[in-house]
Motif scaffolding. Structure first.
Motif: not given
Length: 299
Positions: A23-30, A69-72, A75-83
């Motif tokens: 999740a952190d990495e996805a945010v970094r990479l956008g 895992a998706a909910e986790r 919560r960690r990265a609000p706004g992240l697109k998760v599927t």
């Protein structure tokens, strides 16, 4: 369509740690995060009649694991697109396929069984060995997992001149805005005499000079492409696998390459990658030689 970062989950603590890191990495990479659970639960439960209102317990469990895992991640990265996706397939094969269209595949360092603990997690090893794209095995202490060292470590081998692993490491350092520690470990050939008649200095000095030339050549193109990356170049005499494991204590990510052997299926991880995957003190990215730059997000 945006290229997602894929993380494999199985409900273990290690896969939840991998989810946090991904999740952190996805945010970094956008990029979006795709959470995948894959298993062969139908092998054990048999088929369910089409008219049945009850879903197999294995399917329910798999869906719950992915949803948790998706909910986790959200919560960690609000706004992240998760599927999420639940695949009826063995985990290693599924994640290798996912890697064909992913920015990278992220897995935990252990599976759910004691046997998997002893073997790093057979899924992680298989995916790292066979994937066509980068595979990141999440391991290490809290400082590394939370990226507190502010350093990416890159191991340079003799085949890594402007390699995908080099470009991957530079992009990671650029996205993270951290120092890139580039290391090439060299060894004096056992058959070479200590006093070489054509050398004005010692044989060790000559080998060290050659190591420096190789390192500079390996990163030359990447330096031009990412001039903003702060670079630390180091040549060390000694075994590469030992050197990188030792230096991983002060890194947030260790990047190593993998080569495809002609006539063989999958990748040749070699001693360096195997040792790193089992013993590094930080997450390890294994980048295959044939991986192109187009699968990563642009800043």
């Amino acid at each position: 369509m945006e290229t997602p970062l894929v993380v494999g989950v199985d409900g273990s603590d290690a896969s939840l740690t991998a989810t946090d890191w991904a999740a952190d990495e996805a945010v970094r990479l956008g990029v979006p995060l795709r959470i995948v659970n894959a298993s062969r639960w139908e092998w054990y439960e048999g088929s369910v009649p089409a008219w049945s209102l009850n879903r197999p317990s294995g399917q329910v469990l798999a869906e719950n694991i992915a949803a948790t895992a998706a909910e986790r991640a959200r919560r960690r990265a609000p706004g992240l697109k998760v599927t999420t996706d639940v695949l009826v397939e063995d985990a290693a094969s599924a994640l290798v396929k996912e890697g064909r269209s992913a920015a990278a595949v992220v897995v935990g360092s252990r599976g759910r069984s004691e046997l998997a603990d002893l073997l790093l997690g057979s899924v992680g090893l298989i995916v790292a060995a066979r994937s066509h794209g980068p595979v990141i095995v999440v391991r290490g202490d809290r400082h590394a997992l939370e990226a507190r060292h502010r350093r990416v470590l890159l191991g340079i081998g003799e085949h890594d001149v402007d390699s995908p692993a080099v470009r991957f490491a530079f992009r990671e350092a650029a996205f993270r805005q951290v120092e890139l520690d580039v290391v090439h470990a060299w060894r004096r050939p056992a058959h070479e005499p200590v006093d070489h008649p054509l050398l004005t200095g010692s044989a060790s000095h000559y080998e060290e000079q050659q190591a420096t030339v190789l390192l500079d050549k390996a990163v030359e193109a990447a330096v031009r492409a990412c001039p903003e990356v702060r670079l630390r170049r180091t040549t060390v005499e000694g075994p590469a696998h030992k050197t990188l494991v030792e230096r991983s204590v002060a890194a947030d990510l260790l990047v190593v390459g993998a080569r495809r052997r002609e006539g063989h299926v999958g990748m040749e991880l070699g001693r360096v990658a195997h040792r790193a995957l089992h013993h590094a003190a930080c997450p390890v990215a294994v980048v295959p030689q044939g991986h192109g730059a187009s699968t990563r997000g642009e800043r």
